[in-house]
Design a protein around this motif. Structure first.
Motif, mmCIF file in Angstrom:
data_model
loop_
_atom_site.group_PDB
_atom_site.id
_atom_site.type_symbol
_atom_site.label_atom_id
_atom_site.label_comp_id
_atom_site.label_asym_id
_atom_site.label_seq_id
_atom_site.Cartn_x
_atom_site.Cartn_y
_atom_site.Cartn_z
ATOM 1 N N ASP A 143 -60.442 63.053 -22.154
ATOM 2 C CA ASP A 143 -59.057 63.022 -22.609
ATOM 3 C C ASP A 143 -58.242 62.036 -21.776
ATOM 4 N N ARG A 144 -58.501 62.022 -20.466
ATOM 5 C CA ARG A 144 -57.764 61.106 -19.607
ATOM 6 C C ARG A 144 -58.105 59.650 -19.939
ATOM 7 N N LEU A 145 -59.363 59.395 -20.275
ATOM 8 C CA LEU A 145 -59.763 58.046 -20.659
ATOM 9 C C LEU A 145 -58.970 57.582 -21.877
ATOM 10 N N LEU A 146 -58.828 58.470 -22.872
ATOM 11 C CA LEU A 146 -58.054 58.118 -24.054
ATOM 12 C C LEU A 146 -56.591 57.865 -23.699
ATOM 13 N N GLU A 147 -56.066 58.656 -22.773
ATOM 14 C CA GLU A 147 -54.690 58.444 -22.341
ATOM 15 C C GLU A 147 -54.524 57.054 -21.726
ATOM 16 N N GLU A 148 -55.494 56.638 -20.919
ATOM 17 C CA GLU A 148 -55.416 55.323 -20.282
ATOM 18 C C GLU A 148 -55.477 54.205 -21.324
ATOM 19 N N VAL A 149 -56.393 54.357 -22.299
ATOM 20 C CA VAL A 149 -56.490 53.343 -23.355
ATOM 21 C C VAL A 149 -55.207 53.316 -24.170
ATOM 22 N N ALA A 150 -54.650 54.505 -24.451
ATOM 23 C CA ALA A 150 -53.396 54.584 -25.213
ATOM 24 C C ALA A 150 -52.267 53.872 -24.478
ATOM 25 N N GLU A 151 -52.204 54.037 -23.167
ATOM 26 C CA GLU A 151 -51.172 53.360 -22.377
ATOM 27 C C GLU A 151 -51.319 51.839 -22.480
ATOM 28 N N GLN A 152 -52.557 51.367 -22.434
ATOM 29 C CA GLN A 152 -52.794 49.926 -22.556
ATOM 30 C C GLN A 152 -52.371 49.417 -23.939
ATOM 31 N N LEU A 153 -52.696 50.196 -24.977
ATOM 32 C CA LEU A 153 -52.325 49.781 -26.332
ATOM 33 C C LEU A 153 -50.814 49.800 -26.521
ATOM 34 N N LEU A 154 -50.154 50.803 -25.945
ATOM 35 C CA LEU A 154 -48.688 50.863 -26.043
ATOM 36 C C LEU A 154 -48.055 49.627 -25.392
ATOM 37 N N ALA A 155 -48.624 49.202 -24.262
ATOM 38 C CA ALA A 155 -48.112 48.006 -23.600
ATOM 39 C C ALA A 155 -48.311 46.777 -24.482
ATOM 40 N N GLN A 156 -49.462 46.690 -25.144
ATOM 41 C CA GLN A 156 -49.714 45.569 -26.041
ATOM 42 C C GLN A 156 -48.774 45.589 -27.236
ATOM 43 N N VAL A 157 -48.502 46.780 -27.773
ATOM 44 C CA VAL A 157 -47.559 46.897 -28.882
ATOM 45 C C VAL A 157 -46.179 46.403 -28.456
ATOM 46 N N ALA A 158 -45.752 46.807 -27.255
ATOM 47 C CA ALA A 158 -44.440 46.373 -26.766
ATOM 48 C C ALA A 158 -44.384 44.858 -26.610
ATOM 49 N N GLU A 159 -45.464 44.257 -26.102
ATOM 50 C CA GLU A 159 -45.500 42.803 -25.946
ATOM 51 C C GLU A 159 -45.411 42.101 -27.295
ATOM 52 N N ARG A 160 -46.178 42.598 -28.283
ATOM 53 C CA ARG A 160 -46.162 41.982 -29.612
ATOM 54 C C ARG A 160 -44.778 42.120 -30.257
ATOM 55 N N GLU A 161 -44.158 43.278 -30.101
ATOM 56 C CA GLU A 161 -42.837 43.478 -30.707
ATOM 57 C C GLU A 161 -41.808 42.549 -30.079
ATOM 58 N N ALA A 162 -41.910 42.354 -28.771
ATOM 59 C CA ALA A 162 -40.983 41.441 -28.101
ATOM 60 C C ALA A 162 -41.208 40.006 -28.579
ATOM 61 N N GLU A 163 -42.473 39.613 -28.728
ATOM 62 C CA GLU A 163 -42.774 38.269 -29.210
ATOM 63 C C GLU A 163 -42.268 38.063 -30.621
ATOM 64 N N LEU A 164 -42.444 39.071 -31.476
ATOM 65 C CA LEU A 164 -41.968 38.971 -32.861
ATOM 66 C C LEU A 164 -40.447 38.877 -32.892
ATOM 67 N N ALA A 165 -39.781 39.631 -32.017
ATOM 68 C CA ALA A 165 -38.317 39.575 -31.961
ATOM 69 C C ALA A 165 -37.847 38.185 -31.578
ATOM 70 N N ARG A 166 -38.524 37.534 -30.615
ATOM 71 C CA ARG A 166 -38.142 36.176 -30.213
ATOM 72 C C ARG A 166 -38.325 35.187 -31.366
ATOM 73 N N LEU A 167 -39.423 35.346 -32.120
ATOM 74 C CA LEU A 167 -39.671 34.435 -33.243
ATOM 75 C C LEU A 167 -38.693 34.653 -34.375
ATOM 76 N N SER A 168 -38.104 35.835 -34.444
ATOM 77 C CA SER A 168 -37.181 36.155 -35.538
ATOM 78 C C SER A 168 -35.755 35.752 -35.227
ATOM 79 N N GLU A 169 -35.487 35.341 -33.997
ATOM 80 C CA GLU A 169 -34.123 34.953 -33.617
ATOM 81 C C GLU A 169 -33.682 33.673 -34.327
#
Length: 287
Positions: free
Chosen positions: A261-287
């Protein structure tokens, strides 16, 4: 004892039944010639049963971990694919470059159609998008806990007890083997669901069933054939075990066998960080 079909050994072994010691049938000590072989067969049978239990246990763990992996991380992977497609499309719209347009089309093609996602992710995503549970995960909110990765200790204990008692390899004839095969199939299904109540019912059912007759001595040739079959079965199980261990989910599970379960939590944290990075990049391109 039922054995697979095998050609008889073409020659007598040094312990063959025809030999005696100074006219005393069975040797000086009066021991049966096949006794050592019978002990070897019994030891090999028990070792194979234990190995089958271990392989089946790991198979269930991999299956449950895979299901949990899809339930918990599937929406995040889907979100990343969607963001990648939107970013590629935004880049192509800005540049007008045919190569960027081609990359955008490829990124969009990798996004799974939403109606198919619902079935794959067991109700976490539907045709309208992320369900509340999945959306909560993406925003790091608490959600209902997913199903357990592995059966409980009591379920494991019951399964091992049933497997030892009712294993088909302990049958003495084909009818008994068929009965045990059918019963073990039910046991495996209950174990895969972690159904403790049903396993207890199956244990009571087995205890109330017919008691197998005591195993009778077997000829040397049959015992040798039995040992050979057990060795072949062990090799087949080794292939299954190796495939499970080398699979993507099996490899992940081996990284944290005591706390998946902890392993999944760690992977989930990494994916959440990637989602945040992609959303920020998309926001910059949409400006």
């Amino acid at each position: 004892m039922t054995t697979p079909e095998a050609e008889p050994t073409p020659q007598e072994t040094p312990e063959g039944r025809s030999e005696t010691s100074e006219g005393v049938p069975g040797g000086a000590a009066g021991a049966r010639p096949e006794e050592r072989l019978e002990k070897a067969v019994r030891a090999a049978e028990q070792a194979l049963i234990e190995y089958e239990i271990a392989v089946e246990t790991f198979r269930v763990e991999v299956e449950n971990f895979s299901r949990l992996h899809h339930q918990k991380l599937g929406p995040m992977y889907a979100r990343l694919d969607e963001l990648d497609a939107q970013i590629a499309e935004a880049v192509a719209a800005r540049s007008g470059d045919p190569e960027d347009r081609r990359k955008a089309d490829e990124a969009r093609a990798r996004v799974m159609p939403m109606p198919g996602v619902e079935e794959l992710f067991h109700g976490w995503v539907d045709g309208e998008g992320l369900l509340p549970e999945a959306a909560a995960m993406l925003t790091d909110q608490s959600v209902r806990p997913p199903q357990r990765v592995r059966p409980s200790d009591e379920v494991r204990k019951l399964y091992r007890e049933l497997a030892r008692r009712a294993h088909p390899d302990l049958a003495q004839d084909e009818a008994e083997r068929a009965r045990r095969d059918e019963f073990i199939t039910r046991v495996n299904a209950a174990y895969g669901r972690g159904d403790e109540a049903l396993l207890r019912e199956l244990l009571a059912e087995w205890d109330a069933g017919p008691v197998p007759e005591e195993r009778r001595p077997s000829p040397s040739e049959e015992l040798y054939a039995r040992l050979e079959w057990l060795a072949q079965r062990k090799e087949l199980l080794s292939v299954v075990a190796r495939e499970l261990e080398e699979s993507a989910i099996g490899s992940m599970l081996k990284l944290a066998p005591d706390d998946p379960d902890r392993l999944l939590e760690e992977v989930a944290e990494q994916l959440l960080a990637q989602v945040a990075e992609r959303e920020a990049e998309l926001a910059r391109l949409s400006e």
